[in-house]
Design a protein around this motif. Sequence first.
Motif, PDB file in Angstrom:
ATOM      1  N   GLU A 107       0.850  -1.189   0.000  1.00  0.00           N
ATOM      2  CA  GLU A 107       0.000   0.000   0.000  1.00  0.00           C
ATOM      3  C   GLU A 107       0.886   1.239   0.000  1.00  0.00           C
ATOM      4  OE1 GLU A 107      -2.365  -0.331   3.516  1.00  0.00           O
ATOM      5  OE2 GLU A 107      -2.994  -2.377   3.072  1.00  0.00           O
ATOM      6  N   LEU A 108       0.338   2.361  -0.457  1.00  0.00           N
ATOM      7  CA  LEU A 108       1.110   3.606  -0.518  1.00  0.00           C
ATOM      8  C   LEU A 108       1.657   3.996   0.842  1.00  0.00           C
ATOM      9  CD1 LEU A 108      -0.924   5.920  -2.942  1.00  0.00           C
ATOM     10  CD2 LEU A 108       1.425   5.138  -3.235  1.00  0.00           C
ATOM     11  N   GLY A 109       0.829   3.867   1.880  1.00  0.00           N
ATOM     12  CA  GLY A 109       1.237   4.278   3.218  1.00  0.00           C
ATOM     13  C   GLY A 109       2.360   3.441   3.798  1.00  0.00           C
ATOM     14  N   VAL A 110       2.587   2.260   3.224  1.00  0.00           N
ATOM     15  CA  VAL A 110       3.626   1.355   3.738  1.00  0.00           C
ATOM     16  C   VAL A 110       4.999   1.701   3.156  1.00  0.00           C
ATOM     17  CG1 VAL A 110       4.391  -1.071   3.712  1.00  0.00           C
ATOM     18  CG2 VAL A 110       2.003  -0.518   4.188  1.00  0.00           C
ATOM     19  N   LEU A 111       5.023   2.315   1.975  1.00  0.00           N
ATOM     20  CA  LEU A 111       6.292   2.551   1.271  1.00  0.00           C
ATOM     21  C   LEU A 111       7.367   3.233   2.130  1.00  0.00           C
ATOM     22  CD1 LEU A 111       5.055   3.548  -2.304  1.00  0.00           C
ATOM     23  CD2 LEU A 111       6.100   1.398  -1.586  1.00  0.00           C
ATOM     24  N   PRO A 112       7.052   4.313   2.872  1.00  0.00           N
ATOM     25  CA  PRO A 112       8.114   4.946   3.670  1.00  0.00           C
ATOM     26  C   PRO A 112       8.733   4.020   4.714  1.00  0.00           C
ATOM     27  CG  PRO A 112       6.202   6.404   3.502  1.00  0.00           C
ATOM     28  CD  PRO A 112       5.791   5.074   2.956  1.00  0.00           C
ATOM     29  N   GLU A 113       7.978   3.005   5.161  1.00  0.00           N
ATOM     30  CA  GLU A 113       8.491   2.096   6.192  1.00  0.00           C
ATOM     31  C   GLU A 113       9.512   1.108   5.643  1.00  0.00           C
ATOM     32  OE1 GLU A 113       5.668   0.540   9.114  1.00  0.00           O
ATOM     33  OE2 GLU A 113       4.084   1.520   7.975  1.00  0.00           O
ATOM     34  N   LEU A 114       9.575   0.981   4.310  1.00  0.00           N
ATOM     35  CA  LEU A 114      10.453  -0.025   3.707  1.00  0.00           C
ATOM     36  C   LEU A 114      11.926   0.318   3.845  1.00  0.00           C
ATOM     37  CD1 LEU A 114       8.530  -0.864   0.407  1.00  0.00           C
ATOM     38  CD2 LEU A 114       8.374  -1.987   2.628  1.00  0.00           C
ATOM     39  N   SER A 115      12.249   1.593   4.121  1.00  0.00           N
ATOM     40  CA  SER A 115      13.662   1.972   4.234  1.00  0.00           C
ATOM     41  C   SER A 115      14.318   1.383   5.480  1.00  0.00           C
ATOM     42  CB  SER A 115      13.807   3.503   4.252  1.00  0.00           C
ATOM     43  OG  SER A 115      13.101   4.056   5.343  1.00  0.00           O
ATOM     44  N   ASP A 116      13.498   0.941   6.443  1.00  0.00           N
ATOM     45  CA  ASP A 116      14.017   0.319   7.672  1.00  0.00           C
ATOM     46  C   ASP A 116      13.816  -1.190   7.571  1.00  0.00           C
ATOM     47  OD1 ASP A 116      14.727  -0.540  10.173  1.00  0.00           O
ATOM     48  OD2 ASP A 116      13.480   0.896  11.259  1.00  0.00           O
ATOM     49  N   SER A 117      14.921  -1.933   7.482  1.00  0.00           N
ATOM     50  CA  SER A 117      14.840  -3.383   7.280  1.00  0.00           C
ATOM     51  C   SER A 117      14.127  -4.094   8.427  1.00  0.00           C
ATOM     52  CB  SER A 117      16.242  -3.971   7.104  1.00  0.00           C
ATOM     53  OG  SER A 117      17.043  -3.677   8.239  1.00  0.00           O
ATOM     54  N   SER A 118      14.111  -3.484   9.615  1.00  0.00           N
ATOM     55  CA  SER A 118      13.463  -4.131  10.759  1.00  0.00           C
ATOM     56  C   SER A 118      11.939  -4.180  10.601  1.00  0.00           C
ATOM     57  CB  SER A 118      13.818  -3.396  12.054  1.00  0.00           C
ATOM     58  OG  SER A 118      13.328  -2.066  12.027  1.00  0.00           O
ATOM     59  N   ASN A 119      11.395  -3.407   9.661  1.00  0.00           N
ATOM     60  CA  ASN A 119       9.939  -3.391   9.461  1.00  0.00           C
ATOM     61  C   ASN A 119       9.450  -4.494   8.533  1.00  0.00           C
ATOM     62  OD1 ASN A 119       9.519  -1.111  11.069  1.00  0.00           O
ATOM     63  ND2 ASN A 119       9.885   0.282   9.375  1.00  0.00           N
ATOM     64  N   LEU A 120      10.337  -5.075   7.727  1.00  0.00           N
ATOM     65  CA  LEU A 120       9.908  -5.989   6.665  1.00  0.00           C
ATOM     66  C   LEU A 120       9.143  -7.195   7.186  1.00  0.00           C
ATOM     67  CD1 LEU A 120      12.932  -5.973   4.183  1.00  0.00           C
ATOM     68  CD2 LEU A 120      10.811  -4.679   4.086  1.00  0.00           C
ATOM     69  N   THR A 121       9.708  -7.885   8.183  1.00  0.00           N
ATOM     70  CA  THR A 121       9.059  -9.090   8.713  1.00  0.00           C
ATOM     71  C   THR A 121       7.694  -8.759   9.283  1.00  0.00           C
ATOM     72  OG1 THR A 121      11.226 -10.030   9.243  1.00  0.00           O
ATOM     73  CG2 THR A 121       9.321 -11.030  10.296  1.00  0.00           C
ATOM     74  N   ARG A 122       7.613  -7.654  10.030  1.00  0.00           N
ATOM     75  CA  ARG A 122       6.337  -7.249  10.629  1.00  0.00           C
ATOM     76  C   ARG A 122       5.295  -6.959   9.551  1.00  0.00           C
ATOM     77  NH1 ARG A 122       4.319  -2.360  11.174  1.00  0.00           N
ATOM     78  NH2 ARG A 122       6.308  -1.324  10.782  1.00  0.00           N
ATOM     79  N   LEU A 123       5.688  -6.254   8.482  1.00  0.00           N
ATOM     80  CA  LEU A 123       4.753  -5.901   7.417  1.00  0.00           C
ATOM     81  C   LEU A 123       4.282  -7.139   6.660  1.00  0.00           C
ATOM     82  CD1 LEU A 123       6.575  -2.716   6.067  1.00  0.00           C
ATOM     83  CD2 LEU A 123       4.392  -2.777   7.296  1.00  0.00           C
ATOM     84  N   ILE A 124       5.196  -8.083   6.436  1.00  0.00           N
ATOM     85  CA  ILE A 124       4.830  -9.321   5.731  1.00  0.00           C
ATOM     86  C   ILE A 124       3.848 -10.138   6.574  1.00  0.00           C
ATOM     87  CG2 ILE A 124       5.720 -11.542   4.920  1.00  0.00           C
ATOM     88  CD1 ILE A 124       8.290  -9.989   4.079  1.00  0.00           C
TER      89      ILE A 124
END
Length: 200
Positions: free
Chosen positions: A75-92
Motif C-alpha cells: 500500500e502507498l502508506g507502507v512505502l516509507p516504512e520499507l527503508s528500515d529493514s526491521s519493518n519488513l518481517t512485521r509488514l509481511i
Amino acid sequence: MKSLSLIPWMLLEKLINELLARDPGSLQRRQKLVGKSLRFDIKELPFELTVSIDEYGLRLTTVSEGETDCWLQTELGVLPELSDSSNLTRLIKAGKLDIEGDPMLAQQLVALIKELDIDWEAELEAKIGAVPAHWLSQIWRKSRQQVADSLQQSQRWATGVLIDEKKILPARIEFEQHKQQLQQLRAKIERLERQLREDS
C-alpha cells in the motif's frame, strides 16, 4: 497487463530526477541501484509501476512486462516504512507487504527518495533573491513546527479522552492487572483439573 498514459509518469519522472539532481548526496545512494529495476503493485493504483535506475536517474513506466530484480505488492502508506529493514518481517506477517526478489533494493530505492537533503533556501535564493528566500524559509519552518505541535496536542488530547474520560482504552496499569488476574484464574483452573483427575 496494467498500463496508463505516459504523460503523467514522464512529468513525475522529470520531477524526481530534478529533485535528485539538487541533492549532492543522492548520487552515491543512486549508484547502488544503477542497472536495477523494481516493480510496484500498489493497492491504491490501478496499474503496476516499474522503476528502472540508470546513470542518469530514475525511469518510470506502467508497462509491467519483462523481468525485474524486485517485485512488491503493498500500500502507498507502507512505502516509507520499507527503508528500515526491521519493518519488513512485521509488514509481511501483517499482510501489508508481499515481496519477491532482493528486498534490499526496495529499501535502497525508498531511502534514495526519503533521504533527499535539498537546500531549499539556496534554491529559492537563486530564483527570487536572498531576502525573500530567507523570509519564506522562516515562514515554512515556523508553520511546519506549528503543525507538528498541533498534531502532538491532538494526540495527547485523544489519548486523554480515550483512557481517562471515556475509558475506551485501558490504561497500562489496568491492562497489567487484568493480565495478572487471568494468570491467577488459569492457575486455579489447572489446580482444580489436577484435583479432579486425582480424585477420579
